[in-house]
Design an enzyme around this catalytic site. Structure first.
Site, short mmCIF file in Angstrom:
data_model
loop_
_atom_site.label_atom_id
_atom_site.label_comp_id
_atom_site.label_asym_id
_atom_site.label_seq_id
_atom_site.Cartn_x
_atom_site.Cartn_y
_atom_site.Cartn_z
N GLU A 102 18.24 50.32 -39.88
CA GLU A 102 18.72 49.71 -40.86
C GLU A 102 17.72 49.65 -41.97
OE1 GLU A 102 17.49 45.50 -38.83
OE2 GLU A 102 18.76 45.50 -40.57
N THR A 124 17.85 54.32 -33.53
CA THR A 124 17.48 53.12 -33.05
C THR A 124 17.69 52.77 -31.62
OG1 THR A 124 17.34 50.72 -33.19
CG2 THR A 124 19.19 51.60 -34.31
N ASP A 126 18.14 50.10 -30.55
CA ASP A 126 18.81 48.94 -30.43
C ASP A 126 20.17 49.39 -30.47
OD1 ASP A 126 16.54 47.60 -30.47
OD2 ASP A 126 16.58 46.87 -32.40
N MET A 168 14.27 44.89 -25.29
CA MET A 168 14.13 44.88 -26.68
C MET A 168 15.94 44.42 -27.27
SD MET A 168 11.67 47.48 -28.11
CE MET A 168 9.59 47.34 -27.94
N GLY A 169 15.86 44.18 -28.53
CA GLY A 169 17.08 43.85 -29.13
C GLY A 169 16.85 42.43 -29.97
N GLU A 221 15.32 40.13 -26.39
CA GLU A 221 14.23 39.43 -26.83
C GLU A 221 14.49 38.41 -28.08
OE1 GLU A 221 11.50 42.47 -28.82
OE2 GLU A 221 13.26 43.09 -29.94
N GLN A 274 10.58 50.93 -23.20
CA GLN A 274 11.74 51.37 -23.43
C GLN A 274 11.79 52.49 -24.51
OE1 GLN A 274 14.07 47.28 -23.63
NE2 GLN A 274 12.19 47.07 -23.79
#
Ligand code: F6P
Length: 342
Positions: A102, A124, A126, A168-169, A221, A274
């Site tokens: 993004e 990404t 994510d 992650m996130g 996270e 990750q």
């Protein structure tokens, strides 16, 4: 044609596969490919060098990015946009292929409005970028997180422990949801659904009543509690795009679980594991398809666009639409994971 290529934001397995595809496909059209070092920083500082078919040898399975990355935002500091536009001209570029999420593609979109010929490639771990079903790197991250859940299961079971796994996130819980589904998590916490610690403890207690004396709780996270209690971060520093560095909320959650249930609770934070290392075959293929498609867009002069995966087809979307809203977790998918909670 002279095409600059850059990788921006957090690194991600599959970046080198995209670069390889861009260089290989570009060479079929005799395009000159220039590597812009360390994301938008390279455009500001003029750190731009040719990249040839020789330099892509052997990079398909390699993690990271051979051209470097950074979280530089040229719209942040006065004068950086002028330098970016000057270098675009000075190096004789006809187009830039920006590979990023993004933030990186947000910059690409703004530059496109200033007349720069830009094509975006969605990246990404994510998986939260809009207008694409998947970003490359996500599958690898999910695979790594799933393996971690599998491994944590056996040790949690042996010791009768609760293990909180933090993945992650930042804004969305895609990795937590998908890895949690694949690994059979007993509870998953995602930013899209603020959590209630008492509900989590209730699930764990029920498991114990059924004779299951261990639990795996997967936490993204970026999760937040329902009633505005402390949001734990590593520090208060923000990057050039204003994001706070995350990591560590699982410790607060684990402490609360242990305190409220009395069951021994441990924490594993997966962190950058990750993002490192070799991409899965799914990500290698997706990245390769994206890279080839990006060159085709440049060849056809379709700028201000991003390549995207929709269903099993590579399609083209407007960069503006892709960066307009984050893609949050499909809650119908989350409901499937919930069937197995507790
Ligand atoms: O954007 C990808 C990502 O891995 C996020 O999941 C995470 O919050 C962030 O990057 C971490 O960034 P850094 O490596 O700069 O600490």
């Amino acid at each position: 044609m002279k095409i600059g290529v850059l990788t921006g934001g957090g690194d991600c397995p599959g970046l080198n596969a995209v670069i390889r595809a861009i260089v290989a496909k570009g060479s079929k059209y005799d395009f000159d490919i220039l590597s812009i070092r360390s994301g938008w920083q390279g455009m500001i500082q003029g750190k731009i060098v040719p990249i040839t078919t020789e330099s892509i040898s052997g990079i398909l399975p390699r993690g990271g990015t051979i051209i470097g990355t950074s979280r530089t935002n040229p719209f942040k500091k006065e004068g950086d946009i002028r330098k970016t536009l000057d270098n675009y001209k000075r190096f004789g570029m006809d187009a830039i292929i920006a590979i990023g999420g993004e933030d990186t593609l947000g910059v690409a979109n703004k530059l496109s409005k200033k007349g720069v010929n830009v094509v975006g490639v969605p990246k990404t771990i994510d998986n939260d970028l809009g207008c694409t079903d998947y970003t490359f790197g996500f599958d690898t991250a999910v695979t790594i997180a799933t393996e971690a859940i599998d491994r944590l299961h056996s040790t949690a079971e042996s010791h009768d422990r609760i293990i909180v796994l933090e993945v992650m996130g930042r804004h969305t819980g895609w990795i937590a949801t998908m890895a949690g589904l694949a690994g059979g998590a007993d509870c998953i916490l995602i930013p899209e659904k603020p959590f209630n610690i008492d509900d989590i403890c209730g699930l764990i207690k029920k498991r114990h009543e059924r004779g299951k004396n261990f639990s795996i709780i997967v936490v993204a996270e970026g999760v937040k509690p329902q009633k505005g209690t402390d949001f734990v971060v590593q520090d208060q520093e923000v990057d050039a795009f204003g994001h706070i560095r995350l990591g560590g909320i699982s410790h607060t959650i684990a402490k609360a679980i242990e305190g409220k249930t009395g069951y021994e609770t441990r924490v594993t934070i997966l962190g950058h594991i990750q993002r490192g290392g070799t991409p899965t075959s799914f990500d290698r293929i997706l990245a390769t398809r994206f890279g080839v498609a990006a060159i085709e867009l440049v060849r056809k002069g379709e700028f201000g666009k991003m390549v995207s995966l929709q269903g099993n087809k590579i399609v083209t979307v407007a960069l503006e639409d892709a960066v307009a809203t984050l893609k949050t977790v499909d809650l119908s998918l989350f409901e499937i994971a919930e069937v197995f909670f507790g």
